[in-house]
Write a protein that holds these residues in place. Structure first.
Motif, PDB file in Angstrom:
ATOM      1  N   HIS A  51       0.822  -1.214   0.000  1.00  0.00           N
ATOM      2  CA  HIS A  51       0.000   0.000   0.000  1.00  0.00           C
ATOM      3  C   HIS A  51       0.858   1.268   0.000  1.00  0.00           C
ATOM      4  O   HIS A  51       0.601   2.200  -0.776  1.00  0.00           O
ATOM      5  N   ARG A  57      -3.132   0.999  -4.168  1.00  0.00           N
ATOM      6  CA  ARG A  57      -4.111   1.359  -3.152  1.00  0.00           C
ATOM      7  C   ARG A  57      -4.906   0.123  -2.733  1.00  0.00           C
ATOM      8  O   ARG A  57      -5.522  -0.565  -3.558  1.00  0.00           O
ATOM      9  N   PRO A  59      -7.624  -1.725   0.350  1.00  0.00           N
ATOM     10  CA  PRO A  59      -8.545  -1.484   1.484  1.00  0.00           C
ATOM     11  C   PRO A  59      -7.890  -1.971   2.785  1.00  0.00           C
ATOM     12  O   PRO A  59      -8.203  -3.054   3.300  1.00  0.00           O
ATOM     13  N   TRP A  62      -9.977  -3.235   5.894  1.00  0.00           N
ATOM     14  CA  TRP A  62     -10.654  -4.530   5.713  1.00  0.00           C
ATOM     15  C   TRP A  62      -9.655  -5.676   5.599  1.00  0.00           C
ATOM     16  O   TRP A  62      -9.915  -6.793   6.061  1.00  0.00           O
ATOM     17  N   LEU A 109     -10.388  -9.430  -1.553  1.00  0.00           N
ATOM     18  CA  LEU A 109     -10.296  -7.969  -1.571  1.00  0.00           C
ATOM     19  C   LEU A 109      -9.175  -7.455  -2.459  1.00  0.00           C
ATOM     20  O   LEU A 109      -9.070  -6.232  -2.677  1.00  0.00           O
ATOM     21  N   ARG A 156     -12.857  -8.589  -5.747  1.00  0.00           N
ATOM     22  CA  ARG A 156     -12.799  -7.144  -5.935  1.00  0.00           C
ATOM     23  C   ARG A 156     -11.487  -6.820  -6.621  1.00  0.00           C
ATOM     24  O   ARG A 156     -10.414  -7.047  -6.062  1.00  0.00           O
TER      25      ARG A 156
END
Length: 443
Positions: A51, A57, A59, A62, A109, A156
């Motif tokens: 990240h 980017r 999440p 989560w 994710l 995702r």
């Protein structure tokens, strides 16, 4: 064969003492907990690296739910392994499924099946193949395969930077490298610890097999001794009757020397009968003599007095009790243990023997020390092995061998050393429960 003989000689299925699968699972779960802490640290580091350093980017909030959940699983599992002696296959399977669920959530994710970290499923499969029974290992393969297939449909997508295909390929290769390093480190750590466990298990199994061989040897000796005791009972009884008749004959009674010889013969016959009775008592055939409730102090004094009457040249001293004097059953096996130790001390040249009993943490401890030359190094190295003796005669070395196995069958232990003050010392450690009054019902 009675339970008393089985307890004394250590007879039983040696497989009962082998390492059970559930006990091995407990060790494996503890190992899995240690690896999971490393995995949690690696996951957090990887998420933050991707990240903040690689600029992809994610999440983060989560994603961090997964390592937080695994840390919670560890916090629940640690006291479980401390309170319980065994862990079932089902519980170990659930622990691995928790890791699979955390990995699946993170992959969902971050791009699903296209994420290079999807290869971590193989790590879970390897762990399952090593730790679980085949049926659970195959089940884990099915679960991970379904998760992999589901991630190809439900996921995702990652918010990747709009760069060229070369940049995307470079990112994929970097992720694959990190995944490879993570798997390699965890597998090396895991397999190293598993090999240590296997070596410890093999050493334990070898020791159990050795004990089984020794116990089989003891069984044969016990049966032979019991049979010999039965055979000797009849001629000894006949000799006792004949000597009694002779001692009542006026012609023989008039000869003082002959009368003294007959008294000595009668005493020796009675001693032989007592030895035969002791053998039969040890085999659970007490010849009408019921077990007696007494205290450990009184029992020890009776043992010392009975043995001292055989050899007035040797002095046996019993120190005062430290702590309470527990109520016990006068076990003939323990009586013979002390007799063997005293006999060995005398044969080694000792003339004074000191017995120091103490009660500590539910254990009876006896320190038997003598003023002899001490134990040779070879005896200390192979304490309790059959025919381990410096005496050059057939059958030598069986005394300590039988002693160690009798103590083991009673749940105790034997330690031998040469104290700095000189002489030899043997420590007997025995649970009080092994001689508790309720044991009277074993027969």
């Amino acid at each position: 064969m009675t339970k008393t003989l089985q307890r004394l000689l250590g007879i039983g299925d040696w497989r009962e003492t082998a390492v059970s699968q559930e006990t091995a699972n407990r060790r494996n779960l503890r190992l899995l907990i240690q690896l999971r802490w490393l995995a949690v640290a690696g996951q957090v580091a990887t998420i933050l690296l991707v990240h903040f350093v690689m600029g992809i980017r994610l999440p983060v909030f989560w994603l961090l739910i997964a390592p937080a959940g695994l840390a919670l699983v560890n916090l629940v599992s640690v006291p479980l392994t401390q309170r319980r002696d065994a862990i079932s296959d089902q519980e170990l399977m659930l622990a691995l499924l928790a890791d699979v669920a955390a990995l699946t959530w993170q992959l969902f994710l971050t791009g699903g099946a296209a994420n290079p970290f999807v290869a971590l499923y193989l790590l879970q499969v390897v762990l399952g193949a090593v730790l679980l029974a085949p049926v659970y290992a195959w089940s884990l393969i099915g679960v991970t395969s379904l998760c992999f297939a589901g991630l190809g449909v439900f996921n995702r997508p990652l918010n990747l930077p709009p760069d060229s295909e070369d940049a995307l390929l470079s990112l994929y290769m970097q992720g694959s490298l990190i995944c490879f390093l993570l798997m390699a480190v965890l597998l090396v750590l895991f397999m190293t610890r598993i090999n240590d466990n296997l070596r410890a298990r093999d050493a334990y199994v070898a020791d159990v097999r050795q004990q089984a061989t020794e116990q089989d040897h003891i069984v044969r000796m016990g049966l032979l001794a019991s049979g010999a005791a039965h055979e000797l009972g009849t001629p000894l009884a006949s000799l006792s009757v004949i000597l009694s008749d002779w001692r009542r004959m006026p012609m023989l009674k008039a000869d003082a020397d002959l009368k003294q010889d007959m008294d000595v013969m009668q005493a020796e016959v009675e001693r032989c009968k007592a030895i035969v009775t002791g053998i039969l008592m040890s085999a659970g055939e007490a010849r009408g003599q019921a077990p007696m409730r007494t205290t450990m102090g009184r029992f020890l004094n009776e043992v010392v007095q009975g043995w001292s009457a055989r050899d007035a040249r040797v002095r046996v001293e019993v120190t005062a009790w430290t702590g309470p004097d527990p109520s016990v059953i006068a076990d003939p096996a323990l009586r013979q243990v002390f007799g063997v130790l005293f006999d060995n001390a005398v044969e080694a040249g000792a003339r004074r023997i000191f017995v120091s009993p103490v009660v500590r943490d539910g254990q009876l401890e006896f320190a038997i020390r003598d003023n002899g030359p001490g134990f040779p190094a070879t005896i200390l190295e192979r304490l309790g092995k059959p025919y381990n003796s410096t005496k050059d005669r057939p059958g030598a070395g069986l005394g300590l061998f039988l002693l160690v196995n009798v103590m083991r069958s009673l749940g105790g232990a034997v330690e031998a050393s040469n104290p700095p003050a000189g002489g030899g010392e043997v420590r007997l450690i025995l649970p009080i429960a092994a001689l508790a009054p309720q044991e009277m019902s074993d027969d």
